[in-house]
Write an enzyme that holds these catalytic residues in place. Structure first.
Site, PDB file in Angstrom:
ATOM      1  N   TYR A  72      33.258  25.916  25.159  1.00 22.52           N
ATOM      2  CA  TYR A  72      33.660  26.535  26.609  1.00 22.52           C
ATOM      3  C   TYR A  72      32.882  28.079  26.471  1.00 22.52           C
ATOM      4  CZ  TYR A  72      36.812  27.116  30.501  1.00 22.52           C
ATOM      5  OH  TYR A  72      37.229  27.210  32.040  1.00 22.52           O
ATOM      6  N   LYS A 127      40.413  -2.729  32.422  1.00 31.09           N
ATOM      7  CA  LYS A 127      38.919  -2.835  32.561  1.00 31.09           C
ATOM      8  C   LYS A 127      38.322  -1.667  31.804  1.00 31.09           C
ATOM      9  CE  LYS A 127      35.944  -5.338  34.534  1.00 31.09           C
ATOM     10  NZ  LYS A 127      36.021  -6.117  36.042  1.00 31.09           N
TER      11      LYS A 127
END
Length: 390
Positions: free
Chosen positions: A36, A91
Protein backbone atom coordinates in the site's frame (compact mmCIF):
# COMPACT_ATOMS: atom_id res chain seq x y z
CA UNK A 1 -29.78 -37.44 -2.05
CA UNK A 2 -32.34 -34.65 -2.04
CA UNK A 3 -30.06 -32.12 -3.74
CA UNK A 4 -32.47 -29.21 -3.30
CA UNK A 5 -32.85 -29.70 0.45
CA UNK A 6 -29.17 -30.47 1.04
CA UNK A 7 -27.96 -27.58 -1.12
CA UNK A 8 -30.15 -25.12 0.77
CA UNK A 9 -28.80 -26.43 4.08
CA UNK A 10 -25.21 -26.15 2.90
CA UNK A 11 -25.66 -22.67 1.47
CA UNK A 12 -26.95 -21.61 4.87
CA UNK A 13 -23.86 -23.18 6.44
CA UNK A 14 -21.40 -21.80 3.86
CA UNK A 15 -22.68 -18.23 3.86
CA UNK A 16 -21.40 -17.88 0.29
CA UNK A 17 -19.14 -20.00 -1.92
CA UNK A 18 -16.24 -17.59 -2.56
CA UNK A 19 -14.07 -15.19 -0.59
CA UNK A 20 -11.27 -12.71 -1.24
CA UNK A 21 -7.85 -13.95 -0.13
CA UNK A 22 -4.80 -11.69 0.01
CA UNK A 23 -1.81 -13.00 -1.95
CA UNK A 24 0.77 -10.70 -0.31
CA UNK A 25 1.48 -9.87 3.34
CA UNK A 26 0.64 -6.59 5.08
CA UNK A 27 1.59 -7.59 8.60
CA UNK A 28 4.51 -5.24 9.31
CA UNK A 29 5.60 -1.73 8.37
CA UNK A 30 7.74 -2.76 5.42
CA UNK A 31 5.19 -5.07 3.79
CA UNK A 32 2.43 -2.51 4.39
CA UNK A 33 4.49 0.20 2.69
CA UNK A 34 5.12 -2.01 -0.32
CA UNK A 35 1.60 -3.34 -0.77
CA UNK A 36 0.00 0.00 0.00
CA UNK A 37 1.20 3.54 0.56
CA UNK A 38 3.74 4.94 -0.17
CA UNK A 39 5.14 2.22 -2.45
CA UNK A 40 1.90 1.54 -4.33
CA UNK A 41 2.10 4.95 -6.00
CA UNK A 42 4.78 3.70 -8.39
CA UNK A 43 2.71 0.98 -10.08
CA UNK A 44 -0.19 3.45 -10.24
CA UNK A 45 2.00 5.88 -12.19
CA UNK A 46 3.26 3.10 -14.43
CA UNK A 47 -0.32 2.18 -15.33
CA UNK A 48 -1.20 5.85 -15.89
CA UNK A 49 1.57 6.02 -18.48
CA UNK A 50 0.62 2.68 -20.09
CA UNK A 51 -2.78 1.18 -19.31
CA UNK A 52 -1.68 -2.22 -20.66
CA UNK A 53 0.59 -2.51 -17.63
CA UNK A 54 -2.55 -2.97 -15.52
CA UNK A 55 -2.39 -6.58 -16.73
CA UNK A 56 1.15 -6.93 -15.37
CA UNK A 57 0.88 -4.99 -12.12
CA UNK A 58 -2.57 -6.06 -10.91
CA UNK A 59 -4.67 -9.24 -10.88
CA UNK A 60 -6.60 -8.01 -13.91
CA UNK A 61 -4.80 -10.48 -16.18
CA UNK A 62 -6.57 -13.39 -14.48
CA UNK A 63 -9.81 -11.83 -13.23
CA UNK A 64 -13.21 -12.35 -14.85
CA UNK A 65 -16.48 -10.64 -13.97
CA UNK A 66 -19.53 -12.94 -13.89
CA UNK A 67 -22.51 -10.67 -14.45
CA UNK A 68 -26.29 -11.08 -14.57
CA UNK A 69 -29.45 -9.03 -14.32
CA UNK A 70 -31.31 -12.01 -12.84
CA UNK A 71 -33.82 -12.17 -15.68
CA UNK A 72 -33.31 -15.78 -16.82
CA UNK A 73 -31.70 -17.69 -13.95
CA UNK A 74 -31.36 -21.41 -14.68
CA UNK A 75 -34.87 -22.64 -15.43
CA UNK A 76 -36.34 -20.34 -12.79
CA UNK A 77 -36.97 -17.32 -15.01
CA UNK A 78 -36.91 -13.68 -13.92
CA UNK A 79 -36.21 -14.03 -10.20
CA UNK A 80 -34.15 -10.86 -9.78
CA UNK A 81 -30.44 -10.07 -9.45
CA UNK A 82 -30.08 -10.90 -5.76
CA UNK A 83 -31.69 -14.31 -6.28
CA UNK A 84 -29.22 -14.96 -9.08
CA UNK A 85 -26.21 -14.53 -6.79
CA UNK A 86 -25.93 -18.22 -5.74
CA UNK A 87 -25.60 -19.17 -9.41
CA UNK A 88 -23.06 -16.41 -10.09
CA UNK A 89 -21.00 -17.52 -7.07
CA UNK A 90 -21.20 -21.10 -8.30
CA UNK A 91 -19.95 -20.03 -11.72
CA UNK A 92 -17.01 -18.31 -10.03
CA UNK A 93 -16.19 -21.57 -8.25
CA UNK A 94 -16.14 -23.36 -11.62
CA UNK A 95 -13.89 -20.71 -13.18
CA UNK A 96 -11.36 -21.22 -10.41
CA UNK A 97 -11.66 -25.00 -10.09
CA UNK A 98 -11.49 -25.84 -13.78
CA UNK A 99 -9.64 -22.90 -15.34
CA UNK A 100 -7.52 -21.48 -12.54
CA UNK A 101 -9.25 -18.13 -13.17
CA UNK A 102 -10.30 -15.74 -10.43
CA UNK A 103 -13.89 -14.62 -10.94
CA UNK A 104 -16.14 -12.14 -9.17
CA UNK A 105 -19.98 -12.20 -9.20
CA UNK A 106 -21.89 -9.02 -9.98
CA UNK A 107 -25.69 -8.79 -10.06
CA UNK A 108 -26.91 -5.59 -11.72
CA UNK A 109 -30.29 -4.14 -10.75
CA UNK A 110 -31.58 -3.05 -14.12
CA UNK A 111 -33.16 -4.62 -17.18
CA UNK A 112 -32.64 -1.55 -19.33
CA UNK A 113 -30.17 -2.57 -22.05
CA UNK A 114 -28.27 0.70 -22.27
CA UNK A 115 -28.11 1.18 -18.50
CA UNK A 116 -26.81 -2.36 -18.06
CA UNK A 117 -24.25 -1.93 -20.84
CA UNK A 118 -22.98 1.36 -19.45
CA UNK A 119 -22.73 -0.09 -15.94
CA UNK A 120 -20.65 -3.04 -17.13
CA UNK A 121 -18.50 -0.90 -19.40
CA UNK A 122 -17.78 1.53 -16.56
CA UNK A 123 -16.24 -1.27 -14.45
CA UNK A 124 -14.63 -3.20 -17.32
CA UNK A 125 -11.18 -1.72 -16.64
CA UNK A 126 -11.02 -3.79 -13.46
CA UNK A 127 -11.25 -7.12 -15.29
CA UNK A 128 -9.58 -9.17 -17.98
CA UNK A 129 -12.87 -10.52 -19.29
CA UNK A 130 -16.64 -10.45 -18.83
CA UNK A 131 -18.87 -13.53 -18.64
CA UNK A 132 -22.53 -12.65 -19.07
CA UNK A 133 -24.91 -15.07 -17.44
CA UNK A 134 -28.64 -15.75 -17.15
CA UNK A 135 -29.90 -12.75 -19.14
CA UNK A 136 -33.19 -13.18 -21.00
CA UNK A 137 -33.46 -13.19 -24.79
CA UNK A 138 -33.60 -11.17 -26.94
CA UNK A 139 -32.08 -8.57 -24.59
CA UNK A 140 -28.99 -10.75 -24.10
CA UNK A 141 -28.06 -10.47 -27.80
CA UNK A 142 -28.19 -6.68 -27.78
CA UNK A 143 -26.30 -6.43 -24.49
CA UNK A 144 -23.50 -8.65 -25.72
CA UNK A 145 -23.23 -6.89 -29.07
CA UNK A 146 -23.05 -3.42 -27.51
CA UNK A 147 -20.52 -4.50 -24.89
CA UNK A 148 -18.31 -6.13 -27.52
CA UNK A 149 -18.37 -2.85 -29.45
CA UNK A 150 -17.42 -0.76 -26.40
CA UNK A 151 -15.01 -3.00 -24.46
CA UNK A 152 -11.45 -3.98 -25.33
CA UNK A 153 -11.66 -7.21 -23.31
CA UNK A 154 -13.46 -10.49 -24.10
CA UNK A 155 -17.23 -10.47 -23.58
CA UNK A 156 -18.84 -13.91 -23.63
CA UNK A 157 -22.45 -14.92 -22.95
CA UNK A 158 -22.00 -18.50 -21.79
CA UNK A 159 -25.67 -19.47 -22.07
CA UNK A 160 -25.31 -18.84 -25.79
CA UNK A 161 -21.77 -19.65 -26.78
CA UNK A 162 -20.72 -22.25 -24.22
CA UNK A 163 -23.73 -24.34 -25.13
CA UNK A 164 -23.06 -23.83 -28.84
CA UNK A 165 -19.43 -24.93 -28.59
CA UNK A 166 -20.28 -28.16 -26.80
CA UNK A 167 -23.27 -28.93 -29.03
CA UNK A 168 -21.10 -28.55 -32.13
CA UNK A 169 -18.37 -30.74 -30.62
CA UNK A 170 -20.86 -33.45 -29.68
CA UNK A 171 -22.67 -33.33 -33.00
CA UNK A 172 -19.37 -33.54 -34.88
CA UNK A 173 -18.61 -36.85 -33.21
CA UNK A 174 -22.20 -38.10 -33.28
CA UNK A 175 -22.21 -37.79 -37.07
CA UNK A 176 -19.04 -39.88 -37.19
CA UNK A 177 -20.78 -42.58 -35.18
CA UNK A 178 -23.78 -42.74 -37.51
CA UNK A 179 -21.80 -42.17 -40.70
CA UNK A 180 -23.58 -39.04 -41.92
CA UNK A 181 -22.27 -35.75 -43.34
CA UNK A 182 -23.01 -32.33 -41.86
CA UNK A 183 -23.82 -30.89 -45.29
CA UNK A 184 -26.58 -33.45 -45.83
CA UNK A 185 -28.33 -33.83 -42.48
CA UNK A 186 -31.55 -32.06 -41.55
CA UNK A 187 -31.45 -30.49 -38.09
CA UNK A 188 -34.56 -29.50 -36.11
CA UNK A 189 -34.50 -27.40 -32.94
CA UNK A 190 -37.06 -27.21 -30.19
CA UNK A 191 -36.59 -23.72 -28.81
CA UNK A 192 -35.80 -20.41 -30.46
CA UNK A 193 -34.14 -18.51 -27.62
CA UNK A 194 -30.55 -17.53 -26.95
CA UNK A 195 -29.09 -21.04 -26.86
CA UNK A 196 -30.91 -22.26 -29.97
CA UNK A 197 -29.99 -19.19 -32.00
CA UNK A 198 -26.34 -19.31 -30.93
CA UNK A 199 -26.00 -23.04 -31.64
CA UNK A 200 -27.61 -22.48 -35.03
CA UNK A 201 -25.18 -19.71 -35.92
CA UNK A 202 -22.18 -21.86 -35.03
CA UNK A 203 -23.56 -24.87 -36.93
CA UNK A 204 -24.08 -22.73 -40.02
CA UNK A 205 -20.53 -21.41 -39.71
CA UNK A 206 -19.31 -25.01 -39.45
CA UNK A 207 -21.03 -25.95 -42.72
CA UNK A 208 -24.45 -27.31 -41.71
CA UNK A 209 -27.05 -26.27 -44.25
CA UNK A 210 -30.53 -27.51 -43.38
CA UNK A 211 -31.64 -26.18 -39.99
CA UNK A 212 -35.15 -25.35 -38.79
CA UNK A 213 -36.04 -23.83 -35.43
CA UNK A 214 -39.38 -24.44 -33.76
CA UNK A 215 -40.90 -22.57 -30.82
CA UNK A 216 -44.20 -23.04 -29.01
CA UNK A 217 -46.06 -21.53 -31.99
CA UNK A 218 -44.43 -23.86 -34.50
CA UNK A 219 -41.76 -23.58 -37.18
CA UNK A 220 -39.73 -20.37 -37.42
CA UNK A 221 -39.80 -19.00 -40.95
CA UNK A 222 -39.07 -15.69 -42.63
CA UNK A 223 -42.06 -13.39 -42.26
CA UNK A 224 -43.46 -15.30 -39.28
CA UNK A 225 -45.53 -12.65 -37.42
CA UNK A 226 -44.74 -13.40 -33.77
CA UNK A 227 -40.92 -13.36 -33.97
CA UNK A 228 -38.72 -10.97 -32.00
CA UNK A 229 -35.91 -9.18 -33.86
CA UNK A 230 -33.30 -11.86 -33.05
CA UNK A 231 -35.57 -14.61 -34.33
CA UNK A 232 -36.32 -12.57 -37.45
CA UNK A 233 -32.59 -12.42 -38.19
CA UNK A 234 -32.05 -16.17 -37.76
CA UNK A 235 -35.15 -16.90 -39.85
CA UNK A 236 -33.38 -15.32 -42.85
CA UNK A 237 -30.72 -18.07 -42.88
CA UNK A 238 -32.68 -21.11 -41.66
CA UNK A 239 -35.69 -23.12 -42.83
CA UNK A 240 -34.87 -22.16 -46.40
CA UNK A 241 -37.65 -24.42 -47.69
CA UNK A 242 -40.22 -22.52 -45.63
CA UNK A 243 -41.48 -25.53 -43.67
CA UNK A 244 -44.55 -24.99 -41.50
CA UNK A 245 -46.09 -27.02 -38.70
CA UNK A 246 -45.41 -28.01 -35.12
CA UNK A 247 -42.45 -29.92 -33.70
CA UNK A 248 -43.96 -33.31 -34.49
CA UNK A 249 -44.44 -32.26 -38.12
CA UNK A 250 -40.88 -30.98 -38.43
CA UNK A 251 -39.28 -34.09 -36.95
CA UNK A 252 -40.62 -36.29 -39.76
CA UNK A 253 -37.55 -37.20 -41.79
CA UNK A 254 -35.13 -35.18 -39.64
CA UNK A 255 -31.66 -36.57 -38.88
CA UNK A 256 -30.91 -34.50 -35.79
CA UNK A 257 -33.06 -33.12 -32.97
CA UNK A 258 -31.60 -30.48 -30.64
CA UNK A 259 -33.80 -29.47 -27.72
CA UNK A 260 -33.10 -26.35 -25.69
CA UNK A 261 -36.65 -25.72 -24.60
CA UNK A 262 -38.92 -27.49 -22.10
CA UNK A 263 -39.52 -30.94 -20.57
CA UNK A 264 -41.37 -33.78 -22.23
CA UNK A 265 -42.02 -32.25 -25.65
CA UNK A 266 -40.81 -35.28 -27.63
CA UNK A 267 -42.26 -38.80 -27.55
CA UNK A 268 -40.84 -42.12 -28.77
CA UNK A 269 -43.41 -42.05 -31.57
CA UNK A 270 -42.05 -38.69 -32.74
CA UNK A 271 -38.52 -40.09 -32.79
CA UNK A 272 -39.75 -43.04 -34.86
CA UNK A 273 -40.66 -40.61 -37.65
CA UNK A 274 -37.07 -39.35 -37.86
CA UNK A 275 -34.49 -40.73 -40.29
CA UNK A 276 -32.58 -43.94 -39.60
CA UNK A 277 -29.81 -43.59 -36.97
CA UNK A 278 -31.32 -40.40 -35.58
CA UNK A 279 -29.35 -38.16 -33.23
CA UNK A 280 -31.23 -36.67 -30.26
CA UNK A 281 -29.77 -33.90 -28.10
CA UNK A 282 -32.45 -33.27 -25.45
CA UNK A 283 -30.85 -30.55 -23.34
CA UNK A 284 -33.70 -29.08 -21.28
CA UNK A 285 -32.67 -29.21 -17.61
CA UNK A 286 -33.31 -30.86 -15.25
CA UNK A 287 -36.00 -32.72 -17.23
CA UNK A 288 -35.12 -33.20 -20.91
CA UNK A 289 -37.48 -33.01 -23.85
CA UNK A 290 -37.24 -36.81 -23.92
CA UNK A 291 -35.33 -39.20 -21.66
CA UNK A 292 -32.60 -41.33 -23.27
CA UNK A 293 -34.39 -44.65 -22.82
CA UNK A 294 -37.49 -43.30 -24.52
CA UNK A 295 -35.45 -41.77 -27.34
CA UNK A 296 -33.73 -45.09 -27.96
CA UNK A 297 -37.09 -46.84 -27.79
CA UNK A 298 -38.07 -44.61 -30.69
CA UNK A 299 -34.98 -45.64 -32.65
CA UNK A 300 -32.47 -42.90 -31.81
CA UNK A 301 -28.89 -44.07 -32.23
CA UNK A 302 -27.04 -41.33 -30.30
CA UNK A 303 -28.65 -39.50 -27.38
CA UNK A 304 -27.32 -36.61 -25.33
CA UNK A 305 -28.82 -34.59 -22.46
CA UNK A 306 -27.76 -31.85 -20.07
CA UNK A 307 -27.78 -34.27 -17.13
CA UNK A 308 -24.77 -35.81 -15.43
CA UNK A 309 -26.53 -39.14 -14.77
CA UNK A 310 -26.69 -40.05 -18.48
CA UNK A 311 -23.93 -40.43 -21.08
CA UNK A 312 -22.92 -37.59 -23.41
CA UNK A 313 -23.68 -34.69 -21.07
CA UNK A 314 -23.84 -31.23 -22.68
CA UNK A 315 -22.20 -29.35 -19.82
CA UNK A 316 -20.96 -25.78 -20.23
CA UNK A 317 -18.05 -26.44 -17.88
CA UNK A 318 -16.47 -28.22 -20.85
CA UNK A 319 -16.21 -24.89 -22.66
CA UNK A 320 -16.04 -21.64 -20.72
CA UNK A 321 -13.05 -22.35 -18.41
CA UNK A 322 -10.85 -23.34 -21.34
CA UNK A 323 -12.17 -20.56 -23.58
CA UNK A 324 -11.37 -17.88 -21.01
CA UNK A 325 -8.07 -19.55 -20.08
CA UNK A 326 -6.98 -19.39 -23.71
CA UNK A 327 -8.21 -15.82 -24.14
CA UNK A 328 -6.48 -14.67 -20.95
CA UNK A 329 -3.22 -16.44 -21.82
CA UNK A 330 -2.82 -14.27 -24.92
CA UNK A 331 -4.59 -11.23 -23.45
CA UNK A 332 -7.23 -11.34 -26.18
CA UNK A 333 -9.40 -8.33 -26.97
CA UNK A 334 -12.32 -10.51 -28.01
CA UNK A 335 -13.68 -14.04 -28.18
CA UNK A 336 -14.57 -14.34 -31.85
CA UNK A 337 -16.26 -16.99 -33.95
CA UNK A 338 -12.95 -18.57 -34.98
CA UNK A 339 -12.02 -19.04 -31.31
CA UNK A 340 -15.37 -20.70 -30.59
CA UNK A 341 -14.95 -22.97 -33.58
CA UNK A 342 -11.45 -23.88 -32.45
CA UNK A 343 -12.78 -24.74 -28.98
CA UNK A 344 -15.42 -27.07 -30.46
CA UNK A 345 -12.88 -28.79 -32.69
CA UNK A 346 -10.51 -29.26 -29.76
CA UNK A 347 -13.26 -30.83 -27.64
CA UNK A 348 -14.34 -33.18 -30.40
CA UNK A 349 -10.75 -34.13 -31.13
CA UNK A 350 -10.11 -35.35 -27.60
CA UNK A 351 -12.01 -38.55 -28.37
CA UNK A 352 -10.09 -40.85 -30.66
CA UNK A 353 -11.67 -42.92 -33.42
CA UNK A 354 -11.06 -46.02 -31.29
CA UNK A 355 -12.82 -44.51 -28.25
CA UNK A 356 -15.76 -43.04 -30.13
CA UNK A 357 -19.09 -44.76 -29.49
CA UNK A 358 -22.80 -44.07 -29.16
CA UNK A 359 -22.32 -43.38 -25.44
CA UNK A 360 -19.06 -41.46 -25.72
CA UNK A 361 -19.18 -38.57 -28.18
CA UNK A 362 -17.97 -35.82 -25.87
CA UNK A 363 -15.42 -35.70 -23.02
CA UNK A 364 -16.59 -35.83 -19.44
CA UNK A 365 -16.42 -32.63 -17.35
CA UNK A 366 -13.62 -33.93 -15.13
CA UNK A 367 -11.40 -35.08 -17.99
CA UNK A 368 -8.09 -33.29 -17.19
CA UNK A 369 -7.31 -32.89 -20.90
CA UNK A 370 -10.27 -30.61 -21.59
CA UNK A 371 -9.18 -27.18 -20.33
CA UNK A 372 -5.58 -27.36 -21.64
CA UNK A 373 -6.75 -28.55 -25.07
CA UNK A 374 -9.47 -25.92 -25.39
CA UNK A 375 -7.21 -23.15 -24.05
CA UNK A 376 -4.42 -23.97 -26.49
CA UNK A 377 -6.80 -24.06 -29.45
CA UNK A 378 -8.49 -20.80 -28.44
CA UNK A 379 -5.17 -19.02 -27.88
CA UNK A 380 -3.89 -20.15 -31.27
CA UNK A 381 -7.09 -18.95 -32.98
CA UNK A 382 -6.82 -15.60 -31.19
CA UNK A 383 -3.29 -15.14 -32.52
CA UNK A 384 -4.29 -16.25 -35.99
CA UNK A 385 -7.20 -13.80 -36.15
CA UNK A 386 -5.29 -10.85 -34.71
CA UNK A 387 -7.12 -10.36 -31.41
CA UNK A 388 -4.23 -11.52 -29.19
CA UNK A 389 -2.11 -8.84 -27.54
CA UNK A 390 0.74 -11.12 -26.44
Amino acid sequence: MDYAKESLRLHQQWGGKIEVVATVPANDQESLSLAYTPGVAQPCLAIRDNIDRSYELTRRHNLCAVITDGSAVLGLGDIGPEAGMPVMEGKCVLFKTFGGIDAFPLCVKTQDVDEFVQTVYNISGSFGGINLEDIAAPRCFEIERKLKEKCDIPVFHDDQHGTAIIALAGLTNALKVVGKNKEEVRVVFSGAGSAAISITRLLLLAGYRDITLCDKFGAIYQGCPQLNWAQQEIAKVTNLEGRRGNLADLLVGADVFIGVSAPGLVTPDMVRTMERDAIVFACANPTPEIFPDDARLGGARVVSTGRSDFPNQINNVLAFPGVFRGAFDVRARDINEEMKMAAAQALAGLISEEELSEDYIIPKPFDPRVVPAVAEAVAEAARRTGVARI
